[in-house]
Design a protein around this motif. Structure first.
Motif, short mmCIF file in Angstrom:
data_model
loop_
_atom_site.label_atom_id
_atom_site.label_comp_id
_atom_site.label_asym_id
_atom_site.label_seq_id
_atom_site.Cartn_x
_atom_site.Cartn_y
_atom_site.Cartn_z
N ARG A 1 14.38 -10.54 11.49
CA ARG A 1 13.28 -11.38 11.46
C ARG A 1 12.06 -10.72 11.17
NH1 ARG A 1 13.27 -14.37 17.17
NH2 ARG A 1 11.60 -15.61 16.26
N ASN A 2 10.99 -11.58 10.54
CA ASN A 2 10.03 -10.76 10.34
C ASN A 2 9.82 -9.86 9.16
OD1 ASN A 2 9.67 -10.57 13.90
ND2 ASN A 2 8.72 -12.41 12.88
N GLY A 3 10.93 -10.03 8.37
CA GLY A 3 10.84 -9.28 7.11
C GLY A 3 9.63 -9.69 6.09
N LYS B 1 0.79 -1.28 -0.15
CA LYS B 1 -0.16 0.05 0.25
C LYS B 1 0.91 1.33 0.11
CE LYS B 1 -3.72 -2.23 2.25
NZ LYS B 1 -4.79 -2.35 3.44
N GLU B 2 1.95 0.96 -0.04
CA GLU B 2 3.01 2.18 0.04
C GLU B 2 2.94 3.29 -1.24
OE1 GLU B 2 4.73 -0.79 2.75
OE2 GLU B 2 3.90 -0.66 0.77
N CYS B 3 2.59 2.47 -2.51
CA CYS B 3 2.40 3.44 -3.59
C CYS B 3 1.14 3.46 -4.15
CB CYS B 3 3.40 3.03 -4.70
SG CYS B 3 4.99 3.08 -4.22
N THR C 1 11.97 -6.44 2.79
CA THR C 1 12.19 -4.96 3.66
C THR C 1 11.75 -5.36 5.12
OG1 THR C 1 9.78 -4.63 3.18
CG2 THR C 1 11.53 -3.82 1.79
N LYS C 2 11.99 -4.42 5.86
CA LYS C 2 12.02 -4.54 7.37
C LYS C 2 11.53 -3.02 7.86
CE LYS C 2 11.71 -5.97 11.60
NZ LYS C 2 10.73 -7.25 12.45
N ASP C 3 10.18 -2.83 8.37
CA ASP C 3 10.00 -1.55 8.97
C ASP C 3 10.13 -0.47 7.90
OD1 ASP C 3 9.12 -2.60 11.29
OD2 ASP C 3 11.10 -2.70 12.17
N GLY C 4 9.84 -0.72 6.67
CA GLY C 4 10.11 0.06 5.47
C GLY C 4 11.54 0.41 5.01
#
Length: 657
Positions: A178-180, A69-71, A140-143
Motif C-alpha cells: 500500500r502507499n507505493g 530526489k534520490e539522484c 517503489t515502497k520505502d526505496g
C-alpha cells in the motif's frame, strides 16, 4: 401477530423497478469506479474556490506530481505549445540533469499493488532533447522496487521534429503493498515531454471499471442506472456543467472539468476552499462507458440532461429560453438518443460504433433536468415542455422523467405536481414518471410507509434519490447504520405496495471513498484496497432480487402490523409461484408472525434471508465489513416467520394453488 395472505392481485410490479443512481460525488468515478490509478494524468487539473454565485478556479497543472530526489532533482515545467490534444493543452516538460532523475505521482493514497497481478502503464512522450537513453517506469515502497519496466525510447534524428509517441509497459507486482510510489525516470540526461500518463490494473472490467466495485454493482441485479448525476449535470456554473459530447471519443480528447463537489461546504472561515479543492473529472467514464456499464450489469440506461440551468442551489446562471444558445441544450438531447440508438452510419451513431459498439444500446428513458423547480425567474415547466416537444418530434417512443424539485415537503413540490397532474392526462407520453428526492431521518420513513397510498394513479413516480440519515456529514461510514437501512426497508414495503404508482426507485449516493467523502451516508464504501456493502446495500440487494411480478392485497393488515413496529408487504412471483414476504422488525426483541396462506398451498420449505447485526447502531467499515450481513435459513411456513430483533427478513415460499 398474524398475516392473512390474500389471493387478490393488486399492483403489477414493473420489471427492473429497483435500480441505481450514479453521481461522481465522494470520488465515485475518478479514484473509484474508474480503474485509473494515476491522479491528474493529463496535467489539466484546477484548484477550485468560491461560494454561491461566485465560483472560480486556478491552474494546478502539476497537482499530484513531484520530482524525485534520490539522484538529484530534475526540472519539472508545465507547458503548452505542441499538445497531443488542444482539449487538454498542458503537459509536463521534464529535464534530467543526471541519469536516474524522474518524477512521481500522488495517486490518491498511493499505489496499491497485489502480489502477482499485472498493471498496464501507458503514456505519451516526446523526446524533445533526448538523443539517447530510455524511460524507466517503477512502483517503489520505502526505496525498494516492487514493480519495474524499462521502455525503449523513440529518438528523432538530429535537426528533425520529434512527434508524440504512445508507449506501453506492463508491471507485475512482486509483492503486495500500500502507499507505493509510481515513478517515471530517464536513464540518461535530457529533456522529455510527457502527457496522459495512465496505470490500469489488468483485471479492470472492459478495461475501464474497477473490478471489486463493478462486482458489487452487478451483485445488486439493478433494473436501471440513472447517470451521471445529480448536481454535476447542472454544474456550479454553466461552463462547469456536464456536457455529454465532451465525454465520448478518445480519452485524450475529453476535456477535464472541475467537479461541482470540489467546493462543497466552502465558507469564509475556510477561505472558500476545502480539502477537496482538486476534485476534478477526467471523464474517463463518459457517456459511452455509462451505457456500456448498463449493458454489462443488465440495467436499463437512464441518462439525465441539463435544461439550460446551472445548479439552482449553487448558482444564478442560466440560458434564457429565447436565446439561441438554448437550442444547443435541446439538440444535445436529440443527439444523445442518436448516439445511443442510432444506426452505425448516422452522425452520432457512428461515434458510438467507432468506439467499439456498432449495435444500439437500447435507450428507452431520458431525465429532463435534475432537481429543477419553478420560480419567478426560472420557467422550468416551460423548459420541460420544450424538451418534450423536441425529443418526441423525432423519438416519440422515448419515456421522459420530470422533476418534482429537491424535496417532497415544500411549495416547490406542490407546484410541480400541479403541473404534471394537469399536463399528463391531456398529452400522451408527456411524462413517464416524476422524480422525487428525499434525504430524511429514519423516523420519517417509518411514519410514511403509506406515503404513496393516496397518490393519483395516472401520474407515475420515480423515487430517484432517497436515503435514511441517522446522521449526516463528511467521511462518516458510521452514518450507514443498520437502523437507517431498516427504516429504508420499511419505507420500501410501501413503495412496493404502490407499484402501480412508483415505477422506479434508487438509493443515493452510490459510492464513497474513505477519506474523500463530501456526503454521508452512502451505499458502498471503499478505499484503494477493498470495498464493502453497507446495510443499505443489502436492503437494495434483497429488494432487487425479490420483487415478484404482482403485489397481493394487504387489506389494511399493514396498518395493524405497524402498531407493533412491524412493517410488511406481500408479492407473488407468477413465473415461479413463489410468495415473497418482506418484513421489517423495528423492535429490540424477537417477533413471530403467524401465516395463513389462504388459497395458496406451500410446495416446499420457505427460504429466508435475514439482515441483522448487533443493534440499530451497528455499521460496516473497512476494518469490519461484516458487522451487518445477510444470513440464510429454511423453515416451515406453518411455523410462521421468526423475526430477529432489529431485522429485515425476506421469505420466499414456493406454492401451488
Amino acid at each position: 401477530m398474524k398475516l392473512q395472505i390474500s389471493n387478490c392481485k393488486k399492483a403489477a410490479v414493473q420489471d427492473g423497478m429497483i435500480g441505481l443512481f450514479f453521481e461522481d460525488i465522494n470520488y465515485a468515478a475518478d479514484g473509484g469506479l474508474y480503474a485509473e490509478m494515476i491522479e491528474n494524468r493529463s496535467f489539466s487539473f484546477v484548484d477550485c474556490y468560491g461560494d454561491v454565485g461566485d465560483y472560480y478556479t486556478k491552474p494546478a497543472w502539476g497537482y499530484g506530481w513531484n520530482a524525485t530526489k534520490e539522484c538529484g532533482e530534475g526540472r519539472m515545467e508545465y507547458v503548452t505549445g505542441s499538445p497531443i490534444s488542444r482539449v487538454n493543452p498542458w503537459y509536463l516538460r521534464f529535464t534530467a540533469q543526471d541519469a536516474g532523475q524522474g518524477f512521481w505521482n500522488k495517486a490518491y493514497d498511493g499505489i496499491y499493488l497485489e502480489n502477482g497481478k499485472t498493471y498496464t502503464v501507458r503514456f505519451y512522450a516526446r523526446a524533445a532533447q533526448y538523443p539517447e537513453g530510455n524511460i524507466t517506469v517503477q512502483v517503489t515502497k520505502d526505496g525498494r522496487i516492487c514493480a519495474q519496466a524499462e521502455v525503449s525510447c523513440i529518438h528523432a534524428p538530429e535537426k528533425t521534429w520529434q512527434k508524440w509517441n504512445l508507449y506501453e509497459a506492463v508491471l507485475e507486482a512482486g509483492e503486495t503493498i500500500r502507499n507505493g510510489r509510481f515513478t517515471i525516470s530517464l536513464t540518461k540526461p535530457g529533456t522529455v515531454e510527457f502527457d496522459l500518463i495512465s496505470m490500469m490494473p489488468d483485471d479492470a472490467v472492459a478495461g475501464v471499471f474497477r473490478k471489486d466495485l463493478f462486482d458489487l454493482l452487478k451483485g445488486l441485479h439493478p433494473g436501471f442506472l440513472r447517470f451521471p448525476g445529480g448536481c454535476i449535470i447542472e454544474g456550479n456554473t454553466l461552463e462547469n456543467r456536464y456536457r455529454w459530447k465532451e465525454s465520448v471519443g478518445d480519452i485524450k480528447d475529453r476535456r477535464t472539468n472541475f467537479n461541482r463537489w470540489a467546493v462543497h461546504l466552502t465558507s469564509e472561515e475556510n477561505g472558500w476552499h476545502t480539502q477537496y479543492s482538486h476534485y476534478n473529472q477526467t471523464l474517463g467514464i463518459g457517456f459511452y462507458e455509462y451505457f456500456l456499464l448498463c449493458e454489462l450489469i443488465g440495467a436499463k440506461p437512464l441518462p439525465v440532461l441539463n435544461v439550460g440551468l446551472a445548479c439552482q442551489f449553487q448558482s444564478y446562471e442560466l440560458v434564457e429560453m429565447d436565446e439561441p444558445e438554448f437550442q444547443e441544450f435541446l439538440q444535445d438531447a436529440v443527439d444523445l438518443i442518436e448516439f445511443a440508438n442510432g444506426p452505425a452510419d448516422s452522425t452520432w451513431g457512428s461515434v458510438r460504433a467507432k468506439m467499439g459498439h456498432p449495435e444500439p444500446f437500447g435507450l428507452t428513458m431520458v431525465g429532463i433536468g435534475n432537481e429543477q423547480w419553478q420560480t419567478e425567474k426560472i420557467d422550468f415547466f416551460g423548459r420541460y415542455q420544450a424538451f418534450e416537444k423536441a425529443i418526441h418530434a423525432k423519438y416519440p417512443e422515448i419515456k421522459l422523467i420530470g422533476s418534482a424539485g429537491p424535496d417532497i415537503t415544500s411549495e416547490r413540490y406542490d407546484k410541480a405536481w400541479e403541473f404534471y397532474k394537469k399536463e399528463v392526462p391531456a398529452r400522451d407520453n408527456f411524462c413517464y414518471a416524476v422524480d422525487e428526492h428525499y434525504y430524511v431521518k429514519p423516523d420519517w420513513f417509518y411514519a410514511h410507509t403509506d406515503f404513496y397510498d393516496e397518490y393519483p394513479r395516472d401520474v407515475k413516480v420515480f423515487s430517484g434519490e432517497y436515503a435514511s440519515h441517522p446522521i449526516s456529514g463528511m467521511n462518516l461510514p458510521q452514518a450507514n447504520t443498520l437502523g437507517g437501512a431498516l427504516a429504508e426497508a420499511a419505507f420500501l414495503t410501501g413503495v412496493e405496495r404502490n407499484a402501480d404508482v412508483v415505477v422506479l426507485a434508487s438509493y443515493a449516493p452510490l459510492f464513497a471513498r474513505v477519506g474523500y467523502a463530501q456526503w454521508s451516508p452512502d451505499m458502498i464504501w471503499f478505499d484503494e484496497t477493498k470495498a464493502y456493502g453497507t446495510p443499505s446495500y443489502f436492503v437494495q440487494k434483497l429488494y432487487g432480487e425479490n420483487m415478484g411480478t404482482v403485489t397481493l392485497a394487504m387489506d389494511g393488515q399493514e396498518k395493524e402490523l405497524r402498531k407493533e413496529q412491524v412493517y410488511a408487504n406481500v408479492s407473488l412471483d407468477e413465473r415461479t409461484g413463489d410468495l415473497i414476504l418482506k418484513v421489517v422488525n423495528h423492535n429490540d426483541c424477537e417477533k413471530t408472525i403467524e401465516l395463513d396462506l389462504g388459497s395458496f398451498r406451500a410446495a416446499g420449505t420457505a427460504k429466508n434471508v435475514i439482515l441483522t447485526g448487533e443493534g440499530e447502531d451497528a455499521y460496516n467499515c473497512i476494518e469490519h465489513p461484516d458487522s451487518v450481513k445477510l444470513s440464510e435459513c429454511e423453515s416451515n411456513a406453518a411455523d410462521g416467520i421468526v423475526l430477529p430483533a432489529n431485522s429485515f427478513v425476506v421469505t420466499r415460499i414456493p406454492t401451488v394453488r
